[in-house]
Design a protein around this motif. Structure first.
Motif, PDB file in Angstrom:
ATOM      1  N   ALA A 208      -1.008  -0.632  -4.496  1.00 59.44           N
ATOM      2  CA  ALA A 208       0.012  -0.189  -5.583  1.00 59.44           C
ATOM      3  C   ALA A 208      -0.906   1.288  -6.219  1.00 59.44           C
ATOM      4  O   ALA A 208      -2.187   1.161  -6.122  1.00 59.44           O
ATOM      5  CB  ALA A 208       0.032  -1.006  -6.710  1.00 59.44           C
ATOM      6  N   ARG A 209      -0.087   2.106  -6.547  1.00 61.48           N
ATOM      7  CA  ARG A 209      -0.823   3.544  -7.134  1.00 61.48           C
ATOM      8  C   ARG A 209      -1.575   3.024  -8.472  1.00 61.48           C
ATOM      9  O   ARG A 209      -1.110   2.196  -9.515  1.00 61.48           O
ATOM     10  CB  ARG A 209       0.148   4.393  -7.500  1.00 61.48           C
ATOM     11  N   SER A 210      -2.727   3.373  -8.712  1.00 59.62           N
ATOM     12  CA  SER A 210      -3.541   3.193  -9.823  1.00 59.62           C
ATOM     13  C   SER A 210      -2.706   3.835 -11.017  1.00 59.62           C
ATOM     14  O   SER A 210      -2.338   4.988 -10.858  1.00 59.62           O
ATOM     15  CB  SER A 210      -5.076   3.691  -9.869  1.00 59.62           C
TER      16      SER A 210
ATOM     17  N   THR B  21       1.900   5.685   8.988  1.00 57.60           N
ATOM     18  CA  THR B  21       2.002   4.565   7.925  1.00 57.60           C
ATOM     19  C   THR B  21       3.471   4.317   7.671  1.00 57.60           C
ATOM     20  O   THR B  21       3.986   3.051   7.678  1.00 57.60           O
ATOM     21  CB  THR B  21       1.417   4.977   6.740  1.00 57.60           C
ATOM     22  N   ALA B  22       4.263   5.542   7.623  1.00 57.69           N
ATOM     23  CA  ALA B  22       5.907   5.199   7.450  1.00 57.69           C
ATOM     24  C   ALA B  22       6.395   4.145   8.725  1.00 57.69           C
ATOM     25  O   ALA B  22       7.411   3.560   8.325  1.00 57.69           O
ATOM     26  CB  ALA B  22       6.520   6.489   7.284  1.00 57.69           C
ATOM     27  N   VAL B  23       5.907   4.639   9.939  1.00 55.33           N
ATOM     28  CA  VAL B  23       6.667   4.192  10.895  1.00 55.33           C
ATOM     29  C   VAL B  23       6.410   2.437  11.038  1.00 55.33           C
ATOM     30  O   VAL B  23       7.008   1.750  11.235  1.00 55.33           O
ATOM     31  CB  VAL B  23       6.203   4.784  12.444  1.00 55.33           C
ATOM     32  N   ALA B  24       5.170   2.257  10.718  1.00 56.52           N
ATOM     33  CA  ALA B  24       4.548   0.896  10.536  1.00 56.52           C
ATOM     34  C   ALA B  24       5.238   0.341   9.747  1.00 56.52           C
ATOM     35  O   ALA B  24       5.663  -0.997   9.671  1.00 56.52           O
ATOM     36  CB  ALA B  24       2.912   1.066  10.531  1.00 56.52           C
TER      37      ALA B  24
ATOM     38  N   CYS C 287       1.761   3.367  -2.024  1.00 53.16           N
ATOM     39  CA  CYS C 287       0.910   4.610  -2.351  1.00 53.16           C
ATOM     40  C   CYS C 287       1.110   5.795  -1.145  1.00 53.16           C
ATOM     41  O   CYS C 287       0.919   6.871  -1.453  1.00 53.16           O
ATOM     42  CB  CYS C 287      -0.620   4.100  -2.156  1.00 53.16           C
ATOM     43  N   ASN C 288       1.691   5.227   0.059  1.00 52.38           N
ATOM     44  CA  ASN C 288       2.122   6.359   0.863  1.00 52.38           C
ATOM     45  C   ASN C 288       3.384   7.187   0.646  1.00 52.38           C
ATOM     46  O   ASN C 288       4.042   6.695  -0.184  1.00 52.38           O
ATOM     47  CB  ASN C 288       2.022   5.505   2.450  1.00 52.38           C
ATOM     48  N   ARG C 289       3.440   8.502   1.195  1.00 54.80           N
ATOM     49  CA  ARG C 289       4.496   9.133   0.730  1.00 54.80           C
ATOM     50  C   ARG C 289       5.423   9.596   2.127  1.00 54.80           C
ATOM     51  O   ARG C 289       4.687  10.681   2.971  1.00 54.80           O
ATOM     52  CB  ARG C 289       4.101  10.481  -0.056  1.00 54.80           C
TER      53      ARG C 289
ATOM     54  N   GLN D 166      -6.538   8.385  -2.270  1.00 54.75           N
ATOM     55  CA  GLN D 166      -5.834   7.921  -3.452  1.00 54.75           C
ATOM     56  C   GLN D 166      -6.391   6.836  -4.223  1.00 54.75           C
ATOM     57  O   GLN D 166      -6.958   5.802  -3.484  1.00 54.75           O
ATOM     58  CB  GLN D 166      -4.151   7.837  -3.292  1.00 54.75           C
ATOM     59  N   LEU D 167      -6.400   6.815  -5.587  1.00 52.44           N
ATOM     60  CA  LEU D 167      -6.755   5.704  -6.172  1.00 52.44           C
ATOM     61  C   LEU D 167      -5.853   4.658  -6.102  1.00 52.44           C
ATOM     62  O   LEU D 167      -4.533   4.726  -6.479  1.00 52.44           O
ATOM     63  CB  LEU D 167      -7.015   6.085  -7.660  1.00 52.44           C
TER      64      LEU D 167
END
Length: 216
Positions: free
Chosen positions: A15-17, A79-82, A121-123, A151-152
């Motif tokens: 998760a985003r910090s 990451t998006a594909v996975a 967290c990924n975009r 990213q934190l």
């Protein structure tokens, strides 16, 4: 010789910090959640656990590596594909928690019940054009931007390590063999290089041959 094997793993979604789903969740809650699920995944009773090692990290110092925009883009795309293919699903244990939400317009902080099922967290919508528009945070002659920096994130992961003979008797298929570990330190302004130092020490301690390409 007695050998230790890894028989189970579990992790929270990342998760985003500060603004993400776990911004109001204590690290011990995250840790307990993955430990419990890792133990359950191994099919052992919690009373059989003889030792528990917990650790925590927080990035310190500037990230000084020159990470190319293309690498950042490919990382986001992979990451998006996975995620879409469900390749992370087996290792993730969802966690229900309470998130703090700050309203900029009113200045009021409220609570929101959430259930996080996957990394946030990924975009996935990242483009090379978007990355090219981001200014380096340390000045025009630098390279680190919001698009390629670490990213934190908030999250936790755990694994169960047990005697290989016992794992065989229990019918557990090892995920890996644990041969040793090492601890090494480096200057805080070189964050990211630490794993290379303790990796070399661990290989030396276990008399393992180091592939030449690890040096490059």
């Amino acid at each position: 010789m007695t050998e230790a094997v890894i028989v189970s793993t579990a992790r929270n979604p990342l998760a985003r910090s500060f603004r993400g789903a776990f911004n109001n969740t204590h690290s011990l809650v995250l840790g307990a959640h993955v430990v419990g699920n890792a133990v359950a995944g191994a099919g052992i009773d919690k009373d059989e656990v003889e030792d528990l090692v917990l650790g925590a990290t927080f990035h310190e110092g500037p990230q000084r590596k020159n990470m190319a925009r293309l690498c950042a883009l490919v990382s986001q795309q992979c990451t998006a594909v996975a995620q879409q293919a469900g390749r992370f699903d087996d290792e993730i244990v969802p966690l229900a928690t309470t998130k703090l939400v700050f309203d900029k317009a009113t200045g009021i902080t409220s609570q929101q019940e959430v259930m996080l099922h996957q990394d946030e967290c990924n975009r996935p919508d990242t483009t090379i054009e978007g990355l090219e528009k981001l200014e380096p945070v340390r000045g025009p002659d630098k390279f680190i931007t919001a698009g390629n920096a670490s990213q934190l994130s908030d999250g936790a992961s755990a694994c169960v390590v047990m005697d290989a003979t016992l794992a065989g008797k229990r019918g557990l298929q090892p995920l890996g063999i644990f041969r040793g570990f090492a601890v090494a330190g480096c200057k805080p302004d070189e964050m990211g290089i630490g794993p290379q130092l303790d990796r070399l020490e661990a290989l030396d301690d276990t008399w393992a041959a180091m592939p030449e390409d690890w040096l490059h």
